[in-house]
Design an enzyme around this catalytic site. Sequence first.
Site, PDB file in Angstrom:
ATOM      1  CG  ASP A 411       1.094  -1.853   5.849  1.00  0.00           C
ATOM      2  OD1 ASP A 411       1.768  -0.587   5.740  1.00  0.00           O
ATOM      3  OD2 ASP A 411       0.410  -2.712   4.357  1.00  0.00           O
ATOM      4  CD  GLU A 464       1.212   1.079   9.095  1.00  0.00           C
ATOM      5  OE1 GLU A 464       0.806   2.462   8.499  1.00  0.00           O
ATOM      6  OE2 GLU A 464       0.950   0.398   8.944  1.00  0.00           O
TER       7      GLU A 464
END
Length: 732
Positions: A411, A464
């Site tokens: 993330d 990401e």
Amino acid sequence: MNDAVVIPSISHEQAWQLAAGCLRDPFAVLGPFETEAGRFVRAFLPGAEGVEVVACADGRHLGALSPVQPDGLFMGRVDGDEPYRFRIQWAGAVQETEDPYAFDLLLSETDLHLFNEGRLFEIAFTLGANPITIDGVRGTRFAVWAPNARAVSVIGDFNTWDNRRHPMRLRYPSGVWELFVPRVGPGARYKFAIVGPDGKRLPDKADPLAKAAEPAPATASIVADPIPFVWHDGVWMQGRSARHRADAAISVYEVHAASWFRPGPGQTPSWDALTERLVPYVVEMGFSHVELMPVAEHPFGGSWGYQPLGLFAPSGRFGPSEGFCRLVDACHQAGIGVIVDWVPAHFPGDSHGLVRFDGTPLFEHADPREGFHQDWDTYIYNFGRREVQGFLIASGVHWLEHFHVDGLRVDAVASMLYRDYSRKPGEWVPNVHGGRENLEAIGFLRHFNSVVAERCPGAITVAEESTAWPGVSHPVSEGGLGFAYKWNMGWMHDTLHYMECDPVYRRWHHNEMTFGLIYAFSENFMLPLSHDEVVYGKGSLIAKMPGDDWQRFANLRAYFGFMWGHPGKKLLFMGGEIAQWREWNHDSAIDWDLLDQPRHRGIQTLVRDLNAVYRHENALHQRDSVSTGFRWVIGDDSGNSVFAFLRHGNEDDGMVLVICNMTPVPRHGYGVGVPRPGYWRERLNTDAAVYGGSNMGNAGGVEAVPTQMHGEAQALFLTLPPLSTVFLSPGP
């Protein structure tokens, strides 16, 4: 006791530290020690009424300890030199236990050295709480890194959470404190009581290496059962590398475990309940993988797991970690891979967590310009510190090795790569070269991906990363970051914006659907329609679509068709496959009752069939990451908002023609040049009645006509249904 015997005493400072729960060197005060007068034993047991020392072998009386100062301290001479245990008389109860301070050093110098070098990747079985047996005595070895602490104690149910009872030993210079506590086993709750360098006691800390924790809002760590899970996924683990290659059909179903379904109002499903329902559903829908939003332990459910504190344990909200193992095992036996979101970018400031863990900024940077995320009110790891880097890498490896997870979606990578991420001038610190790149984070990511590649064959990492940072999915040996895949955030933003436009205006936004092909092969991309696009007032996917209800459903069907035909692996967040009207709410389940309505059921059927076509047509996935797998046929018909492109597989693996009509106007006799003569079969039409469409199409296929068009010697003259995507391939 003989009055002629000189009883060894402790200093006033040691007595004060003992009584205050801030004893720095407990082994200098407690346990057995030899004198000219024989062996003596000291034990600090506040509240005890008497202490007898007996032989471990046969319970024989070896001596009695008498109370001395300070209150709670007992001392006495003990016969012989054999192993012993205490028989403690409490008010109304007798307890027998071995002496924690009778055991030698626990951790090896090699392990401590590797830890300080950031290369102890099985750290969860070294530090933290690990049940072991020493000299026939069962107990738990506790170890925690707190180099700047003045004193550390382990507290729990086993010592009435009294920080005076089990002070730990500092292993200098590693900064690791350790203690073996006999007769403490799996299921015991515990924390660490830490006295900072200023002499003040900090809020009690949960174990950063805990392998189990209490369900929130409770915050204690739990000693985990060391018995290994019995896996049944050997065949999967041996063959998963082929399923993760750039030429594989990877279609990911993203799930928030707490809200995919709810057993009852406000109830969270257990891992086993989730396994029972989720696994067959993912199989039925044809997804290759399930991706779980962060399931590592996190204090605040509203963070969806993106503010974790326990990076080595599945959340206790869903039950014991064995249940998570059963979920992964069941997925593998059903042919489904498991990816979990992993968050090394930041951590929350909850007092029981990592922030100022030993009274100093240990895991985070001291300077808030480097160590604090203003957007998320969270702290940033000090990626330049070897112990922190090793801690994070060990966490990722733990999920892949211990829990058999197949991939980690990392993330907020962009927030790690740039020192000025979401910061104004003057709010960030340049790197040593004066630049904005976070060199320490770059080094960490490359190291992390190198370790994963070496230790976890077949596993993947997915970034990401929302900027144009070069080489995110390129090998570390070639100067890249080493991820297997990168989320294509640009494709997602551009194409969603296009689809939100009224079809009347789409001709002026035509490039938003084509621009992504300019850079589509610069990385190994995954196309994400993730949870981030259906929260915070953005509305659900179906709610983003313009027009009346019929057009909204048709738009969504056409968009899904475009996505599954486009180069790149696929990711769809739960609820999108049934066209849920509500935007996602983590406190409630998916609106499964919508499937009673044909249009919603039609969307679900379409997603299932798109996965099947994507999987079976090699041309739709084999050359996802190379330009030879894609060719525009019609990319400039903005007036009709029509797109047509060819997907190519490897040699002799055929091709697929994908045609999108993004207006509600049917196109009859629309000519498309094709490279092969003969019959072209309609493989999928998003306007089919079974999907809720108008059932307009080409009666199953079209014969190519020898007419030169678009640089080809033959052409198809097609009916393009309104707001639709059609797949055709040559063959009977």
